[in-house]
Design a protein around this motif. Sequence first.
Motif, PDB file in Angstrom:
ATOM      1  N   GLU A   5       0.845  -1.202   0.000  1.00  0.00           N
ATOM      2  CA  GLU A   5       0.000   0.000   0.000  1.00  0.00           C
ATOM      3  C   GLU A   5       0.878   1.249   0.000  1.00  0.00           C
ATOM      4  OE1 GLU A   5      -3.358   2.183   2.754  1.00  0.00           O
ATOM      5  OE2 GLU A   5      -3.050   0.023   2.976  1.00  0.00           O
ATOM      6  N   TYR A   6       0.452   2.235  -0.768  1.00  0.00           N
ATOM      7  CA  TYR A   6       1.154   3.512  -0.871  1.00  0.00           C
ATOM      8  C   TYR A   6       0.145   4.633  -0.669  1.00  0.00           C
ATOM      9  CZ  TYR A   6       4.708   0.653  -3.134  1.00  0.00           C
ATOM     10  OH  TYR A   6       5.638  -0.316  -3.406  1.00  0.00           O
ATOM     11  N   GLN A   7       0.617   5.738  -0.133  1.00  0.00           N
ATOM     12  CA  GLN A   7      -0.185   6.959  -0.020  1.00  0.00           C
ATOM     13  C   GLN A   7       0.263   7.875  -1.154  1.00  0.00           C
ATOM     14  OE1 GLN A   7      -2.641   7.391   2.324  1.00  0.00           O
ATOM     15  NE2 GLN A   7      -3.222   9.213   1.175  1.00  0.00           N
ATOM     16  N   VAL A   8      -0.688   8.301  -1.972  1.00  0.00           N
ATOM     17  CA  VAL A   8      -0.382   9.149  -3.127  1.00  0.00           C
ATOM     18  C   VAL A   8      -1.008  10.518  -2.899  1.00  0.00           C
ATOM     19  CG1 VAL A   8      -0.589   9.414  -5.627  1.00  0.00           C
ATOM     20  CG2 VAL A   8      -0.374   7.120  -4.629  1.00  0.00           C
ATOM     21  N   THR A   9      -0.220  11.563  -3.066  1.00  0.00           N
ATOM     22  CA  THR A   9      -0.736  12.919  -2.898  1.00  0.00           C
ATOM     23  C   THR A   9      -0.918  13.597  -4.249  1.00  0.00           C
ATOM     24  OG1 THR A   9       1.506  13.781  -2.600  1.00  0.00           O
ATOM     25  CG2 THR A   9       0.283  13.227  -0.611  1.00  0.00           C
ATOM     26  N   SER A  39      -9.252   8.668  -1.250  1.00  0.00           N
ATOM     27  CA  SER A  39      -8.471   8.298  -0.064  1.00  0.00           C
ATOM     28  C   SER A  39      -6.974   8.495  -0.274  1.00  0.00           C
ATOM     29  CB  SER A  39      -8.732   6.840   0.313  1.00  0.00           C
ATOM     30  OG  SER A  39      -8.206   5.970  -0.680  1.00  0.00           O
ATOM     31  N   GLY A  40      -6.569   8.681  -1.541  1.00  0.00           N
ATOM     32  CA  GLY A  40      -5.149   8.825  -1.844  1.00  0.00           C
ATOM     33  C   GLY A  40      -4.382   7.522  -1.736  1.00  0.00           C
ATOM     34  N   ARG A  41      -5.101   6.411  -1.853  1.00  0.00           N
ATOM     35  CA  ARG A  41      -4.467   5.102  -1.690  1.00  0.00           C
ATOM     36  C   ARG A  41      -4.158   4.432  -3.021  1.00  0.00           C
ATOM     37  NH1 ARG A  41      -7.448   1.124   2.218  1.00  0.00           N
ATOM     38  NH2 ARG A  41      -6.224  -0.126   0.814  1.00  0.00           N
ATOM     39  N   TYR A  64       2.498  12.592  -9.699  1.00  0.00           N
ATOM     40  CA  TYR A  64       2.100  12.613  -8.296  1.00  0.00           C
ATOM     41  C   TYR A  64       3.250  12.135  -7.409  1.00  0.00           C
ATOM     42  CZ  TYR A  64      -2.155  12.856 -10.931  1.00  0.00           C
ATOM     43  OH  TYR A  64      -3.089  13.240 -11.849  1.00  0.00           O
ATOM     44  N   ALA A  66       4.332   9.718  -3.991  1.00  0.00           N
ATOM     45  CA  ALA A  66       3.854   8.584  -3.206  1.00  0.00           C
ATOM     46  C   ALA A  66       4.846   8.200  -2.143  1.00  0.00           C
ATOM     47  CB  ALA A  66       3.599   7.384  -4.129  1.00  0.00           C
ATOM     48  N   ARG A  68       5.385   4.667   0.619  1.00  0.00           N
ATOM     49  CA  ARG A  68       4.856   3.374   1.053  1.00  0.00           C
ATOM     50  C   ARG A  68       4.315   3.506   2.472  1.00  0.00           C
ATOM     51  NH1 ARG A  68       7.529  -2.606   0.513  1.00  0.00           N
ATOM     52  NH2 ARG A  68       5.683  -3.712   1.249  1.00  0.00           N
ATOM     53  N   VAL A  69       3.174   2.890   2.701  1.00  0.00           N
ATOM     54  CA  VAL A  69       2.529   2.940   4.017  1.00  0.00           C
ATOM     55  C   VAL A  69       2.977   1.745   4.824  1.00  0.00           C
ATOM     56  CG1 VAL A  69       0.323   2.914   5.226  1.00  0.00           C
ATOM     57  CG2 VAL A  69       0.539   4.133   3.061  1.00  0.00           C
TER      58      VAL A  69
END
Length: 69
Positions: A5-9, A39-41, A64, A66, A68-69
């Motif tokens: 899982e990654y958070q993408v802004t 969710s930015g996921r 974008y 990113a 990693r979560v």
Amino acid sequence: MEQREYQVTGMTCGHCESSVREEVGQIVGVEGIEVSASSGRLVLSTTEPVDDAAVLAAVDEAGYQAARV
């Protein structure tokens, strides 16, 4: 199969999701991609080892950022 899982802004719409999906989908070993602008996921399913740097570079190529979560 591994899941990451990654958070993408910076994503705001379906086009953003498509851009990320298209770039990340070119990485060898990536079998499944779930992207959510709300969710930015970014969740990947992989069948072989995938370098985080390659995923981050693909997201960057789409425009974008990113992590990693």
